[in-house]
Design an enzyme around this catalytic site. Structure first.
Site, PDB file in Angstrom:
ATOM      1  CE  LYS A  28      25.686  -5.133  -6.998  1.00  0.00           C
ATOM      2  NZ  LYS A  28      26.026  -4.320  -8.176  1.00  0.00           N
ATOM      3  CG  HIS A  37       3.543   4.248   8.755  1.00  0.00           C
ATOM      4  ND1 HIS A  37       3.646   5.065   7.646  1.00  0.00           N
ATOM      5  CD2 HIS A  37       3.110   3.046   8.287  1.00  0.00           C
ATOM      6  CE1 HIS A  37       3.299   4.368   6.560  1.00  0.00           C
ATOM      7  NE2 HIS A  37       2.976   3.150   6.930  1.00  0.00           N
ATOM      8  NE  ARG A  94      -1.519  -2.349   2.862  1.00  0.00           N
ATOM      9  CZ  ARG A  94      -1.841  -3.612   2.620  1.00  0.00           C
ATOM     10  NH1 ARG A  94      -3.029  -3.923   2.246  1.00  0.00           N
ATOM     11  NH2 ARG A  94      -0.961  -4.571   2.785  1.00  0.00           N
ATOM     12  CB  THR A  95       3.336   2.560   2.413  1.00  0.00           C
ATOM     13  OG1 THR A  95       2.536   2.091   3.487  1.00  0.00           O
ATOM     14  CG2 THR A  95       3.926   3.905   2.757  1.00  0.00           C
TER      15      THR A  95
END
Ligand code: NCD
Length: 303
Positions: free
Chosen positions: A83, A133, A55-56
């Site tokens: 890496k 968030h 979703r985000t």
């Protein structure tokens, strides 16, 4: 330090109100058509995800496009992070390409805050570890406002794995700025006592029925198994004690709405009957995710 959006805790209430109001302009029209703007044409945003997301990540992409901006999405699994490149080197590399903003999700709490102190490019936090968030809390608030008209005076029950939930923390910070009565509920191991002190207006309850009593909004949370490293309840045991079932809804206000940030786990934290019921605003939250992220990106890009 460039002005992005790192969290809700220190984000002033008038700024929250302004973003929520602006997001209304970006909601779909009655006809189902969406506003498409060119106000951010020529701006480039990097969408950098070090953790999984459906979703985000996609709603930030759609939001950027609807503002006329360009967005480059990078996931850690497909980047040089695998890496051995450090976070700072990855970010410095991206900044050298001169984006106007960086949207970032990272598994470490505080990662975007740390980077924001070193970079001049504004950063929008799309979720940092178990910390915050902010755009999720804004889209949740937009969804509550669409249904209830105001936040003041509401009772909101937040149920589930609060300890590991950045969604819960950002919501607690936001709702407490509006004097909301907040009840946190879940097993004691996932709702530690210290959470009562996180913000004003918060109380703890370990019995789901008591938590739901008189609630205007029930916000369910996923058990963040990826962040839990001790043995924990299995799905059916958890569902028995903390899963939201249809019969619980009669304890809440008659017009209660049910929210969940997704991804939902049917049969663990929520029953299918509730998730698919008229009271469920889960897909409205997804829709509002685009409108709210448009408002946030516009603010950051046009400041
Ligand atoms: C949440 C997250 O990633 O913090 N999901 C989301 O952004 N919609 C909640 C979760 O993963 O349970």
């Amino acid at each position: 330090m460039a002005t992005g959006l790192l969290g809700i805790e220190n984000f002033p209430r008038p700024d929250i109100e302004q973003l929520l109001e602006r997001a209304r302009n970006f909601q779909p029209k009655e006809s189902g058509s969406y506003p498409r703007l060119t106000s951010c044409a020529g701006k480039m945003i990097v969408n950098l995800f070090f953790e999984n997301s459906t979703r985000t990540r996609s709603s930030f992409e759609i939001a950027a496009r609807r503002l006329g901006a360009e967005m480059l999405s990078i996931t850690a699994s497909g980047s040089s992070v695998t890496k051995g490149e450090s976070l700072v080197d990855t970010l410095n590399t991206l900044v050298a390409m001169r984006p106007q903003a960086i949207v970032m999700r990272h598994g470490a709490s505080g990662a975007p805050h740390f980077l924001a102190r070193h970079l001049t490019t504004p950063i929008v936090n799309a979720g940092d570890g178990t910390h915050e968030h902010p755009t999720q809390a804004l889209l949740d608030a937009r969804t509550i406002l669409d249904n209830k008209g105001a936040l003041e005076g509401l009772r909101v029950a937040i149920i589930g794995d609060i300890a590991h939930s950045r969604v819960a923390r950002s919501n607690i910070f936001l709702l407490s700025k509006f004097g909301v009565d907040i009840v946190l509920c879940g097993p004691p191991s996932l709702v530690p006592r210290e959470l009562a002190r996180i913000a004003p207006g918060v109380r703890l309850e370990h019995d789901i029925r008591k938590a739901i009593l008189g609630a205007d909004v029930i916000m369910m949370l996923r058990v963040q198994l990826e962040r839990i490293h001790e043995p924990t309840m299995d799905a059916s045991e958890y569902f028995q004690f903390y899963g939201l079932r249809l019969e619980h809804l009669s304890l809440a206000k008659p017009d209660v709405i049910v929210l969940h940030p997704g991804p939902i786990n049917r049969g663990r934290e929520i029953s299918s009957e509730v998730a698919d019921s008229q009271r469920s605003m889960i897909l409205n939250q997804v829709e509002n995710g685009i409108a709210v992220r448009m408002a946030v990106l516009e603010r950051v890009l046009l400041q």
